[in-house]
Design an enzyme around this catalytic site. Structure first.
Site: not given
Ligand code: SAH
Ligand code: SF4
Length: 350
Positions: A100, A170-171, A223-224, A299, A342
């Site tokens: 995506e 992904g991370e 991401s905290l 979201n 996502c």
């Molecule tokens: N894996 C990395 C980068 C991808 S996720 C990470 O976690 O930082 C990117 C961001 O999207 C993260 O901060 C994650 O917490 C946020 N995210 C994931 N699912 C979400 C949702 N349903 N609503 C809002 N933010 C979300």
């Molecule tokens: Fe992976 Fe989603 Fe967590 Fe980011 S927020 S590390 S994409 S599981």
């Protein structure tokens, strides 16, 4: 397993290998560089636009050296112009994977700035955050560097790119070599400065420090999500047992080493992580740091057991942090609400 008999595509070659291939196809060595650069620069999906190449070489490309490896198989366009598209790649033991990418045009009227794009780094994600749809099925596989580059090419084909956030599925720190290789390739063709690329990570401390030592040419977001250890252990399972202080210390190291301020991301889960106690503990946690903290209202997606925070809670949370001297913008999701599988599509381009 799918047998892949197609010829290798442009970004699957390393620069020297590409030169050799181009010479085989009747071109000259320097055409390799032109090709790698122009495809990105112009967002070319096929060889027709490559007018600066000799006709014979250009005609050989589609069957002997395709520009791209994947195929777009779905696209969702929202009212505000945000486009999410899926690219399907066939290579690999796992068969097909759909990746995506999101293209978010600037909302400013008459803006000469381009879009912000959001790219993925893995098919699935092994971290398994309990509020994130991407983590539900675990990791399928790491993306190859060329699959990350291809997302840029396809996004560029939709319009100019001003910023990139590596925040799709992904991370990134778990596939870091491919991410770095892809970003280096992208910089050859796209005029996108170091401060225009932000990589988001849950913050594995050792990996973060290592990345900081490798002259990263991008900004970092960590991401905290909560200031409470027990809760973070539950919300971000792959980080269970990693002290929040260690994550913050690695962020501090990043700042010292690179001179780039770290941004923290905080998903506000309704009546879960959006309480006044959370705001207070978070402010204490980040005290003394020149940090920006992006507040991301959750979201809702699929059947995950969380709810969108109330607007008053979000604003109250923000006010508390601001009063404590922190910069805390709210990042409301943009477009594609109902199709944001996502769950991560949100405004970083306002
Ligand atoms: N894996 C990395 C980068 C991808 S996720 C990470 O976690 O930082 C990117 C961001 O999207 C993260 O901060 C994650 O917490 C946020 N995210 C994931 N699912 C979400 C949702 N349903 N609503 C809002 N933010 C979300
Ligand atoms: Fe992976 Fe989603 Fe967590 Fe980011 S927020 S590390 S994409 S599981």
């Amino acid at each position: 397993m799918t047998e892949d008999t197609r010829p290798k595509s442009l970004y699957q070659y390393d620069p020297e290998g590409l030169q050799a291939r181009i010479v085989e196809l009747g071109g000259q060595k320097f055409h390799a560089k032109v090709l790698r650069k122009q495809v990105l620069e112009k967002g070319l999906l096929d060889a027709h636009g490559l007018t600066s190449l000799p006709a014979a070489l250009r005609e050989a490309l589609p069957t002997k050296l395709p520009l791209l490896a994947g195929q777009e198989n779905d696209r969702v366009v929202s009212k505000d112009g945000t486009i999410k598209f899926l690219t399907e790649f066939e290579r690999g033991l796992e068969g097909r994977v759909a990746i995506e990418t999101v293209h978010m045009p600037s909302l400013r009227k008459n803006s000469e700035r381009g879009a912000t794009i959001c790219v993925s780094t893995q098919a699935g994600c092994p971290v398994g955050c309990t509020f994130c749809a991407s983590g539900l099925g675990g990791l399928i596989r790491n993306l190859k560097a060329h699959e990350i580059v291809e997302q840029f090419v396809r996004a560029r084909a939709l319009g100019p790119i001003a910023r990139c956030v590596v925040m799709g599925i992904g991370e990134p720190l778990l596939n870091f070599a491919a991410v770095q290789e892809a970003l280096a390739t992208v910089r050859e063709g796209l005029d996108i400065g170091a401060r225009k690329i932000t990589v988001s990570s849950v913050g594995f401390p050792d990996r973060l420090r290592k990345a900081a030592d490798e002259n990263p040419r991008f900004d970092l977001a960590i991401s905290l999500h909560t200031p409470f250890q027990e809760q973070r252990d539950a919300l971000v399972p792959a980080m269970a047992g990693v002290p929040i202080e260690d994550v913050l210390a690695a962020g501090d190291y990043w700042f010292e080493k690179t001179g780039r301020e770290v941004t923290y991301e905080y998903v506000l889960l309704g009546e879960d992580t959006d309480t006044p106690e959370h705001a207070q503990a978070l402010a204490e946690c980040l005290q003394g740091r020149r940090a920006t903290i992006n507040l991301i209202p959750y979201n809702p997606s699929r059947d995950l057991p969380y709810q969108r925070p109330r607007t008053e809670a979000v604003e109250g949370f923000q006010r508390y942090l601001q009063d404590a001297g922190l910069v805390a913008p709210i990042r409301w999701s943009r477009g594609l609400q109902e199709s944001a599988a996502c769950g991560q599509l949100r405004a970083l381009s306002q």
